[in-house]
Design an enzyme around this catalytic site. Structure first.
Site, PDB file in Angstrom:
ATOM      1  N   ARG A   1       0.872  -1.195  -0.210  1.00  0.00           N
ATOM      2  CA  ARG A   1       0.019  -0.442  -0.044  1.00  0.00           C
ATOM      3  C   ARG A   1       0.768   1.171   0.057  1.00  0.00           C
ATOM      4  O   ARG A   1       2.472   0.748   0.854  1.00  0.00           O
ATOM      5  CB  ARG A   1      -0.575  -0.104   1.144  1.00  0.00           C
ATOM      6  CG  ARG A   1       0.104   0.033   2.589  1.00  0.00           C
ATOM      7  CD  ARG A   1      -1.175   0.069   4.238  1.00  0.00           C
ATOM      8  NE  ARG A   1      -0.222  -0.291   4.962  1.00  0.00           N
ATOM      9  CZ  ARG A   1      -1.493  -0.126   6.359  1.00  0.00           C
ATOM     10  NH1 ARG A   1      -2.239   0.105   6.372  1.00  0.00           N
ATOM     11  NH2 ARG A   1      -0.152  -0.231   6.895  1.00  0.00           N
TER      12      ARG A   1
ATOM     13  N   CYS B   1       4.054   8.070  -5.420  1.00  0.00           N
ATOM     14  CA  CYS B   1       4.884   9.358  -5.246  1.00  0.00           C
ATOM     15  C   CYS B   1       4.527  10.962  -4.881  1.00  0.00           C
ATOM     16  O   CYS B   1       2.586  10.866  -5.280  1.00  0.00           O
ATOM     17  CB  CYS B   1       5.759   9.559  -6.808  1.00  0.00           C
ATOM     18  SG  CYS B   1       6.324  11.466  -6.685  1.00  0.00           S
TER      19      CYS B   1
ATOM     20  N   GLU C   1      -2.680   7.269   7.604  1.00  0.00           N
ATOM     21  CA  GLU C   1      -1.779   7.121   7.777  1.00  0.00           C
ATOM     22  C   GLU C   1      -0.254   8.020   6.557  1.00  0.00           C
ATOM     23  O   GLU C   1       0.558   6.846   6.606  1.00  0.00           O
ATOM     24  CB  GLU C   1      -1.376   6.203   7.851  1.00  0.00           C
ATOM     25  CG  GLU C   1      -2.159   5.393   9.944  1.00  0.00           C
ATOM     26  CD  GLU C   1      -1.686   4.359   9.907  1.00  0.00           C
ATOM     27  OE1 GLU C   1      -1.074   3.351   9.162  1.00  0.00           O
ATOM     28  OE2 GLU C   1      -1.914   3.831  11.471  1.00  0.00           O
TER      29      GLU C   1
ATOM     30  N   CYS D   1      10.183  10.630  -1.869  1.00  0.00           N
ATOM     31  CA  CYS D   1      10.688   9.529  -2.897  1.00  0.00           C
ATOM     32  C   CYS D   1      11.818  10.523  -3.666  1.00  0.00           C
ATOM     33  O   CYS D   1      11.412  12.096  -3.409  1.00  0.00           O
ATOM     34  CB  CYS D   1       8.855   9.954  -3.576  1.00  0.00           C
ATOM     35  SG  CYS D   1       9.300   9.500  -5.624  1.00  0.00           S
TER      36      CYS D   1
ATOM     37  N   GLU E   1      -7.253   4.742  15.723  1.00  0.00           N
ATOM     38  CA  GLU E   1      -6.743   3.402  16.192  1.00  0.00           C
ATOM     39  C   GLU E   1      -5.745   3.306  17.179  1.00  0.00           C
ATOM     40  O   GLU E   1      -5.235   4.018  17.219  1.00  0.00           O
ATOM     41  CB  GLU E   1      -5.114   3.125  14.424  1.00  0.00           C
ATOM     42  CG  GLU E   1      -6.955   2.907  12.471  1.00  0.00           C
ATOM     43  CD  GLU E   1      -5.758   2.844  12.046  1.00  0.00           C
ATOM     44  OE1 GLU E   1      -5.132   2.279  11.821  1.00  0.00           O
ATOM     45  OE2 GLU E   1      -5.821   3.016  10.886  1.00  0.00           O
TER      46      GLU E   1
ATOM     47  N   TRP F   1       3.033  -6.770  13.026  1.00  0.00           N
ATOM     48  CA  TRP F   1       3.578  -6.180  12.500  1.00  0.00           C
ATOM     49  C   TRP F   1       5.166  -5.969  13.215  1.00  0.00           C
ATOM     50  O   TRP F   1       6.500  -5.245  12.758  1.00  0.00           O
ATOM     51  CB  TRP F   1       3.861  -4.126  12.033  1.00  0.00           C
ATOM     52  CG  TRP F   1       2.570  -3.137  12.730  1.00  0.00           C
ATOM     53  CD1 TRP F   1       1.427  -3.848  12.404  1.00  0.00           C
ATOM     54  CD2 TRP F   1       3.377  -2.940  13.529  1.00  0.00           C
ATOM     55  NE1 TRP F   1       1.076  -2.256  13.339  1.00  0.00           N
ATOM     56  CE2 TRP F   1       2.416  -2.341  14.529  1.00  0.00           C
ATOM     57  CE3 TRP F   1       4.481  -1.973  14.000  1.00  0.00           C
ATOM     58  CZ2 TRP F   1       2.475  -1.283  15.328  1.00  0.00           C
ATOM     59  CZ3 TRP F   1       4.524  -1.223  15.319  1.00  0.00           C
ATOM     60  CH2 TRP F   1       3.813  -0.704  15.745  1.00  0.00           C
TER      61      TRP F   1
ATOM     62  N   LYS G   1      -4.216  -9.795   8.986  1.00  0.00           N
ATOM     63  CA  LYS G   1      -4.888 -10.925   9.751  1.00  0.00           C
ATOM     64  C   LYS G   1      -4.053 -11.558  11.197  1.00  0.00           C
ATOM     65  O   LYS G   1      -5.572 -11.468  11.001  1.00  0.00           O
ATOM     66  CB  LYS G   1      -4.997 -12.336   8.576  1.00  0.00           C
ATOM     67  CG  LYS G   1      -3.564 -12.947   8.243  1.00  0.00           C
ATOM     68  CD  LYS G   1      -4.626 -13.983   7.861  1.00  0.00           C
ATOM     69  CE  LYS G   1      -2.567 -14.419   6.950  1.00  0.00           C
ATOM     70  NZ  LYS G   1      -1.960 -13.742   6.640  1.00  0.00           N
TER      71      LYS G   1
ATOM     72  N   HIS H   1      -3.696  -9.193  12.924  1.00  0.00           N
ATOM     73  CA  HIS H   1      -4.436  -8.940  13.510  1.00  0.00           C
ATOM     74  C   HIS H   1      -4.983  -7.849  14.600  1.00  0.00           C
ATOM     75  O   HIS H   1      -6.288  -8.689  14.689  1.00  0.00           O
ATOM     76  CB  HIS H   1      -3.858  -6.756  12.915  1.00  0.00           C
ATOM     77  CG  HIS H   1      -3.566  -5.252  13.916  1.00  0.00           C
ATOM     78  ND1 HIS H   1      -4.621  -5.087  14.806  1.00  0.00           N
ATOM     79  CD2 HIS H   1      -2.807  -4.491  13.717  1.00  0.00           C
ATOM     80  CE1 HIS H   1      -4.397  -3.569  15.247  1.00  0.00           C
ATOM     81  NE2 HIS H   1      -3.247  -3.496  14.620  1.00  0.00           N
TER      82      HIS H   1
END
Lengths: 663, 663, 663
Positions: free
Chosen positions: A106, A110, A145, A153, A301, A309, A350, A352
Site C-alpha cells: 500500500r 509518489c 496514515e 520519494c 486506531e 507488524w 490478518k 492484527h
C-alpha cells in the site's frame, strides 16, 4: 457527534454482503457508535479509469444509519488501484538508491506525482458528491496514515517538485547557495535546475539540503492532504475533516498539519511487551491534545490486543486494553476507535487483533469488546471536557529534523530519547503538561521545558526571552540554540541568541561514549550520572549561578547546570534523573501535581467540563493500591458508586476510576 | 553400480592433461569407485555458440573406465559461459531491488529465461548424444545445487512466467483476487497482466502473493530440471538421473522434486565447529532417505575436512570425517562422495578441503582418504539395505513457506528451529524416524509427529483424522492448522479443521518475547520452560484432557498441553524438553529405541538387507564408552572381528562399529 | 620551507573578504607559517565551462605572502562543480549494485572518466599557469584524500578502463584465463570484451578478478594523480608536490603512490576515545616516514580537538593535541597542519574542530592554538633530522588485498588487526621500526618482521632468503607464503617458496572460532593464548627447532612456533603476546630500545640532524613519571632548560620533552 465515540475501521469488502447484517447486529450489541468505512476501497469503488461502483457503499451507509451507527467516511486514497499504477508506472515511489517500489502493498505512490494527485482528487470528489448529504456521515477521514511507509520519494517528479519548492523558498539561487553553505566542498549551484533530491551520494550530503528535503517532504504530503480537504470543504462544508496521525511522528510537522484539520485523530500502538509503554503513550496523547491547543481529539486506531507488524507481537493481557483506552480519555480523547472491527482472514493484517476476532463471539476478545462498550456509555458526559497544564514542553519539528542530521558531535542525540527523560520525570509526579509550538501563546504556563532546541530562529529566541521577562520559568537542555533556520552555527557559538538569557557560553561539545557516564554533583549530597552528552560550559556573567558541576574527567569542576534568574540550563543528558533539577524549579514556580499522595504507578489527570470535573485514576502497577482522593466527593462513573472524598479509593491491578467531582 | 560408492567431484579442466594419469592412479590407491565429471564444464565444452570441444572429456571417460572408475556425468548447466551471457544479457538474474546480478561467479541465470533454457537443453542433448552409451557412464548428474545462490528472479521474463503460472493455477482473475485477498488494501487486479513479482514494495507485500511466489520459484527451477531430464531419458533411458539436493532446503519442495528423480542425492556440510552438527545431519539424512520412501540415496558432496564459505571454517579433527561418513551410511546412504577430488589452486573454492589436498599425498588428508576408502570396501554388503521407523515427522514445504511469511504473531517461529527440538528428543532416544509427506501412506507408523503445520488443507485434515481413527497417535505442535492453502485463516480460528480431532480452540496467540520464558507444569513434579511461543488455549470437549498448564503470567492456569483420545496438542515451544510430552506417547504407542541401554552420545541405527541386519554404533561423545549389544551376535565389519552379542562393545572417542547380525 | 610548518586548511570562500584580514592577523598571532588553500574551490574558480574567477585567490595569496605565510596550493579537483556533473552525468560514480551516486557531497566522480580527467587537468593547468611563480607558493597539493569516499567505480567507463588495464597486464585472454583460474566454475572468457567489473553477482566472485580490481582501482586513481602531477611539474618544476594520504589505507598502494610524490603528507585522525589511539598513530607515522625511506614528511591534516564524522566525537582533553602533535614530530614529521583554520558555520564539517573555533579567540581552543604555535617555534632546528631503526616490518598492499579476499579459511584474518599485536609489542619496548617494501634494500636491518605475507611472489621469496643468508633475522607470521601473484596456491601448499627457509610445512589451516582460544606452550613456564588462527604444522628438517607447541585441542602437541637458523615461524595469532617470541629474537639480534628503563606509557624516539640528536619523551600515561635520561646532557627545547643527563626528567600527565643532546 455527542457522547464518546466507540467503534473502528471496517473493511466489509472482504466478506459477502450476507455477513454485513450480523456485523451490524453485533455492533449494536457492543455499543458501537461510529464506524470508519472506505479506507482501502479505491479499487472497489473505481474498478477502472471510468468505471465506478458505489452501490455497495450506498447500502453500507444506509445499513449503518438504520442501526444508529455514524460513519467516518474515508477518501480511500492511500492505496491506488493496480490499473492506475500500471497505466502510469511513474506513480510508484523511488528510494534514495533509485529503487522504484512495486505495487503489492500500500502507499505505492509518489507524493509529488501530478497523476496521483489528480486521480486522488477525482476520487475524493466523487465520494463527496455522493455522500455529502448522507445522514450517516459524521466525519471525513482523508487518506490513511500519511507517511506510514513512504515519507519521501526521490523520483524525477519529486525532483521537479523539490526545485519548485526551493524556488518559492529562496527566490534566487544565490540565496539558496548562501543558505546551504555551498561554498564548502564546492557545491555551488548555478541554477535551480542543477539541484536534485539528496539521493545516496559518495559521502555526507549537504546538511541544509537534507533539512530542506525534510521540510519539503512533509509539505509534499500535506499538499496531497490539502487538495482533498479543499474538495470536501467545498462539497460538504459542515462535515468535520480529519486524517489519522501516527503519534509523535518525525517525518510530518503535525503543528502545520493540525492547522488544516477540523479534528485531530491519532493511531496509537503502545507495545504491551514494553513495561514503560504507558508513559510513552501519555506523551503522545498529550501531543494530540496540544495540537489544537486542548481541543478534544479522537483515538482513531488502537489495537484491541496484539498487532502484527512487530517482530514479536505480544497481546494485551485481560484488563490492559480497558486501562489503556481510559488513559486516552484521561488525556483528552473524546472517542476510542480500533483497527479493526472484524478480523481479516487474509492479507497482511490478518493477525492484527480486532473487536470481533477470528473466533467470533466465542472468545475473550469479544467479551472485552462488549464489556468496555458498556462502560464507555457510562462516561458519555466526559465528552467535550478539557484539561489544563502549568508546564509546557517545547516541540519544534524543524529543530528535531536538524538535530538528527548527520555529522553531528554525537549521533546518539535523538529527540525522542532526549525528551523521554524530561517527560517521565513529570509523568511520575502527575504534573500535567502540554506540548507547545514555538512562537505560540505561553502566557498560561508557569514553566516552559525545552529538552532540546538545536535549531533556534531569532524570533523564537525573542519569544523565549519574553516568556522569562514576563515571569515564566525556562529550563533548557543541552545542545540547544546551536544553529539558525539554515543550519548555520550562530555567531560566537552556542547558545547563540540565548547566551544573554541563559548567561552561559558553550566552549565545546563533549559527547559521552556509549556505555560511559559522567558524574554531576548537584549540591553537597546529590550526585547523578550524565550519559550521552556533556558540555564544556562557561558562565558569562556574575548573575549566572552554578547549580551543578561535573565531578570527574576532563570537565571536572566545570559547570553542568546553571541558572540565571529564572532561566535554567542543563548542559548534560540526565535521563529521568533530570527530576533533580526540575523539582526545585516546579517548587519555585508553584506547580503542583494533580493530586497529592498518589501511589507510584498510578496515573492521575483531571478533565473539566460544564457539568463538573472528572478525576481519572489509572493503576499501571502490578498490585492493588489505595489512592487518597481528598476533596473529590461525588460519584465514580464506571461503577456508579458514590465517593466521599475522604476514604481512599482501592484500585486493583490494572484498575481505573473516573470520579465526577464538583469542581 | 554395486557396493558402496566412493569418490567425488573432479574438475580436471583446471590442470594439464599430464596430471590426469597421476590422478587416476591415486584414485585406485584410495579405492575410489565413482567420479563426478563436468559439473562446471559448459565453457570448456562449448567455447562458442556453435563451437564444441568434447575430445578432452572423451579421453577422461576412457581413462576412468580403463581404471575401473565409474562416472557420474554432469550436464554442466549451472554456470553458463560468458559468451552466452554477453550475447543475451537478459539471462542474468535480477534481485527484488532490481539489481541485475553480474557474471563472474556461478548460477548467473534467470530460471525462467527461455534463452537459458534452450541453451541448457541443447548442451544436455549434445552430452547425452555423445556419452549415452559410454561404458563408464553410471549416473546422470543434472545441473548443480539448484537454487544455491539464485532461488528466485524478479526480471521481466520471470514476471511473464509467473503470470503464466498464475493463470494455470487460478484460471480467472477473480479466483486469484479471492485467493490473494486483494479486497484488503485495495490490491484487486483487473487482469493477470497487472501482476508483477513481489519486488521490494513500500510496506508488507500481499502474503498469498509471496506464498505463490515461493511455489512458483520452486516450480520454475523444477521446470529447468525437467527439461534436461526429458532429454536424458529420451537418449539414455537406462541410466539413472539425479540432481544434488542441499539437505532440508527451504526454497525447493523436494517432495515434488524427488518424484522426478531416479536417485536422491544430497550435498551435506555439517559444521565441525557446531557441537550438535551431527544431530542436524541425522535429520537431513533421514529426509533424504524419506524422499523416496526409504530407498537408498547418495551423499553426493561432503567436505573431507573444512569448507571455505563460512566466516570461520574449522576443519574436521582426525576421525571426524570417518564418523560422519559412517553416519550417512547408517541413515541409508549407499555411497559417500566428496567435493572435491583434487584441491583447486585457484578460484573461489581453493580453500575447500579435498580428498587430495594441496600438499598432495604427504599430508594427513590423503592418509585419511586412503584409510577410509579401504574401510568402506569392507562395508560393501550394506548397499541396498533399508531401515524402518515407527515414528513419522510431517514435513510440508507449502506450510513451511507460509509459516515464515511476514506479519505473523512472531517472526521467531521458523520451521527448522521448531523441528529441531522434536527431532533431537527422538534422536537422543535412538528412535528411528522418517519424514512424511502430507497425504502419503502412513499405515506403517505408530506415531505421527507434527511439530508445526501452519497451513493445513482440508484433505490433509481428513488424512490426519483417518490416521488417528485407525489407531495412530498424533502429536501436534502449536500454531498449526491456522490457514488454508490460500493462507486464509480457517473459519472460527485455529486449529480450524482439527478442532474436532484435537478438542481444543486457540483463543489468541501469545508469542514469548526474546530472552523470556513461561513455565509449563506437566503433572505434580515436572515444570518445563516454554520459549518463543505460547497460546491462550481452551478445551472444547469433555474428552479433552489437560496434561499441562501454564504456570505464570497472563496464561497461568490455562491449558498448555492436551490430549483427546490419541491426539495430542502442544501449544507451546518446549525445544528439546518436548520429550516430557513425547516419552509417554511413545510408551503408549509401543515405540522402542533401536537398542536399549545405549550410552549418551552414541547414535544407533539398523539397516536390513537380504543377507542380514546391520547395526551401526557411532560414538559422537568425547569419551570412550562400552555399548551393550544384546542379541547382536555376528561380526563387526570394519575390523572383521566376531561379536558375541553378550560382551559390550568398546567405542573410543569418535569410534564406530557396524555389526552384521542375523536378524 | 625551513623550520617546522604550522598551519592548516583554510576555506575562505565561506566568508566575506572583510573577515580575511582578521584571519591573517590571527595567523600571525598563532605563529602559523603555512596555509593550504583551494582544496574545494573548483566551483568558485570555474563557475561555468569557460568562466574563470581567480581574482579572489590572487588576493588571498598576496595577503598571505604579505604576512609571511607560505601557501600550500591545492588543485581543487576532488569536488567537481554542479555544472560539470549535470552536463556530463556519466561522471558520477556507480556502486557494485549499480547505484549511480548523486551530487551533493564530494568526490562524486568516476576515476576512469575521460571527461572528469580532462576537466581536472584543465583546472590544474589554469592554476599552475597563474600561480607557478607566485612568491607565496611553497607546495602543490593535488586533489584531496584520494579514495576517501569513492575507491572504486563500477560504471561502463570504468569497465572499459579495466579491460584496457587487463589487456596491458595480460596481453592475451589465455593468459588472463590462466591467471584468474577461469577453468573453475566455467568462467572462461573468449575475449577481453566479455569482462566486466566485479559487480554484485549471485555468489562469490572470482578472487583473482577481485584482486586485479583492487590493483586497477588503486592505479586508476593514481592515473588521475599523475596527470595533474605532470602538469604541475611542467609549469612549476621547482615546486614540490604532494597529495594528502590517509594513514595506512587499504585501497591505495602508497608505496607506488609515494614514488610519484616529492613529499609525503598524511591526514591522521586518532580517536581520543580510544585509549590505544597513540599506538596506532605511531604505526601510521612510521609508515609515512618509511614511504620515502626516512625522509621527513608532513602531517597535512589533524584535528585540533574533535572530528565530526564518527558516531560519537570525543574532543581532545587539554594537553592531548600538543602531545599527539609532538608524537608526529617524534616520528619524523617536519610540520603540523590541521583541518581547518577557521571553523565552518555551515556544511558537513561545521562540527569538526578548528584552530579558530566557533567561539573565536574567547575559548580554550584558540588558547591552545597560540600556545602550541609558540612551542613549535622553539623546535625549528628539529626540521630535516632523521631517525633510524634496526627492525623492519614488511608491508605489501598486494598481499593485504589478497589476504582479505572472500572464501578464505577465516574472514577474521585482517591485516591491520594482525599487524597491531606485532607493532604494539615493539612500541611498548620503544624499539624503533620502519616499514619495508618488499624487494627494497634491507641491509640496514637486523630483524625483519613479517606479520603476514599471504601473497608471496617468487622474487620476494628469494629476497627474504638473501636477507637471512646475509645474517638477518626473519620472523614470519602464519598464513604466509600461501599464494603467488595470481592468487594461486603455491605448489605443495604453504609456506610454498619459504618451506626451505623456514623448515616447515603447513598441513591444514585451523582457524579459531570467535570467542575461543588455544593455549600455546613456550618452554616450561610460559603459556600464551592464540586466538583467530592456528595451523597444523609439521617440521620438515632436523634443523627445524620447535619453540612452542599447541597445548590443547586437535593440535595438542603439534608445533606452533619454530625456528630454523635465524628464520622464525609463528603459525598462530598471539596478539601482543607475540612479544614472548619476539623478545629473544631481538636479544639475539642485538636490537636495543631507544633508552633503557623508560616507564610504561612513555614513548621515546630519537631524530638526528647535523646539529645534534633530539630525544623525544612523550608521556601517554595518566600519571606523572620520572624518566632517566642517561647520557642525554644538553637542553630541553620546549622549556629551554638545561638537562644534565643524570637526574631523571619529570613528565606530568600528557607531558613531553625534547632534549637536544650531543650525539
Amino acid at each position: 457527534m455527542h457522547g464518546l465515540l466507540y467503534g473502528g475501521d471496517w473493511n466489509p469488502e472482504q466478506w459477502p454482503e450476507s455477513v454485513w447484517a450480523e456485523d451490524v447486529r453485533l455492533m449494536r450489541e457492543a455499543g458501537v457508535t461510529m464506524i470508519t468505512l472506505g479506507v482501502f476501497s479505491w479499487a472497489r469503488l473505481q474498478p477502472g479509469p471510468d468505471d465506478w461502483d458505489f452501490g455497495w457503499l450506498d447500502r453500507l451507509l444506509d445499513l449503518l444509519h438504520a442501526h444508529g451507527v455514524a460513519v467516518d467516511l474515508a477518501t480511500g486514497t492511500a492505496s491506488p488501484p493496480a490499473w492506475l499504477v500500471r497505466g502510469h508506472p511513474e506513480i510508484l515511489p523511488v528510494t534514495a538508491d533509485g529503487v522504484r517500489l512495486e505495487f503489492g502493498s500500500r502507499q505505492h505512490y509518489c507524493p509529488s506525482s501530478p497523476v496521483y494527485r489528480a486521480a486522488a482528487g477525482r476520487l475524493a470528489r466523487k465520494i463527496a458528491e455522493r455522500y455529502a448529504a448522507h445522514p450517516a456521515l459524521a466525519l471525513w477521514h482523508i487518506h490513511n496514515e500519511y507517511g506510514d511507509h513512504v515519507t519521501e520519494c526521490f523520483c524525477a517528479e519529486s525532483a521537479t517538485d523539490f526545485r519548485r519548492w526551493l524556488r518559492t523558498r529562496y527566490g534566487t539561487i544565490d540565496a539558496l547557495n548562501h543558505a546551504w553553505g555551498t561554498a564548502f566542498w564546492a557545491q555551488r549551484y548555478g541554477t535551480f535546475d542543477e539541484i536534485e533530491p539528496p539521493r545516496t551520494a559518495p559521502g555526507p550530503v549537504n546538511p541544509t539540503q537534507n533539512l530542506d528535503w525534510r521540510r519539503f517532504s512533509s509539505d509534499a504530503l500535506r499538499e496531497c492532504y490539502r487538495a482533498e480537504k479543499a474538495v470536501l470543504d467545498e462539497l460538504a462544508p459542515a462535515v468535520p475533516v480529519t486524517t489519522n496521525f501516527m503519534s509523535m511522528f518525525k517525518p510530518l510537522d503535525y503543528w502545520a498539519w493540525a492547522d488544516e484539520e477540523d479534528l485531530v485523530s491519532d493511531d496509537a500502538y503502545p507495545d504491551p511487551a514494553d513495561p514503560r509503554a504507558h508513559v510513552n503513550a501519555a506523551l503522545d496523547y498529550d501531543l494530540m491534545r496540544s495540537l489544537k491547543r486542548g481541543r478534544p481529539w479522537l483515538l482513531m486506531e488502537q489495537a484491541p490486543s496484539a498487532v502484527s507488524w512487530r517482530p514479536v507481537n505480544v497481546p494485551k493481557r485481560p484488563g490492559l486494553q480497558r486501562l489503556w483506552s481510559l488513559q486516552a480519555l484521561a488525556r483528552g480523547a473524546d472517542g476510542l476507535m480500533y483497527f479493526q472491527w472484524r478480523a481479516s482472514v487474509a492479507g497482511a493484517e490478518k493477525y492484527h487483533s480486532a473487536l470481533l476476532p477470528h473466533r467470533g463471539t466465542a472468545g475473550r476478545g469479544w467479551r472485552e469488546t462488549v464489556r468496555f462498550g458498556a462502560e464507555l456509555a457510562r462516561l458519555g458526559e466526559v465528552a467535550g471536557s478539557r484539561s489544563r497544564a502549568d508546564v509546557g514542553i517545547l516541540l519544534d519539528w524543524d529543530s528535531w529534523w536538524a538535530l538528527e542530521l548527520d555529522d553531528h558531535p554525537s549521533t546518539r542525540m535523538r529527540w525522542r530519547e532526549l525528551l523521554a527523560g524530561w517527560y517521565a520525570a513529570l509523568w511520575e509526579r502527575n504534573i500535567p503538561v502540554d506540548f507547545v509550538r514555538p512562537g505560540s501563546p505561553v502566557d498560561g504556563y508557569r514553566v516552559l521545558v525545552v529538552p532540546n532546541l538545536y535549531l533556534l530562529r531569532a524570533e523564537h529566541a525573542a519569544w523565549l526571552g519574553k516568556f522569562v521577562a514576563e515571569g515564566g520559568h525556562l529550563v533548557c537542555g543541552g545542545f540547544s540554540a546551536v544553529v539558525d533556520e539554515n543550519d548555520h552555527v550562530h555567531e560566537g557559538g552556542a547558545p547563540g541568541p540565548l547566551r544573554e538569557l541563559l548567561g552561559v557560553a558553550v566552549d565545546e561539545w563533549w559527547p559521552v561514549p556509549d556505555g560511559q557516564s559522567v558524574p554531576v554533583r548537584l549540591g553537597e549530597e546529590r550526585v547523578v550520572e550524565a550519559t550521552v552528552w556533556s558540555e564544556w560550559l562557561e558562565p558569562l556573567t556574575d548573575g549566572t549561578e552554578v547549580l551543578g558541576t561535573y565531578d570527574a574527567g576532563a570537565l571536572r569542576g566545570l559547570p553542568a547546570v546553571t541558572r540565571k534568574g529564572s532561566a535554567w540550563y542543563v548542559s548534560c543528558h540526565l535521563g529521568e534523573e533530570v527530576s533533580s533539577v526540575l523539582d526545585p524549579v516546579l517548587e519555585e514556580a508553584g506547580v503542583r501535581p494533580v493530586l497529592p499522595g498518589v501511589p507510584d504507578g498510578v496515573e492521575t489527570t483531571v478533565r473539566r467540563g460544564p457539568d463538573g470535573a472528572y478525576l481519572f485514576l489509572l493503576n499501571h502497577g502490578e498490585n492493588s493500591v489505595d489512592v487518597p482522593v481528598p476533596g473529590w466527593a461525588g460519584a465514580e462513573l464506571l461503577t456508579g458508586e458514590p465517593v466521599d472524598g475522604e476514604r481512599p479509593l482501592r484500585l486493583p491491578e490494572l484498575g481505573a476510576a473516573v470520579i465526577r467531582g464538583p469542581r
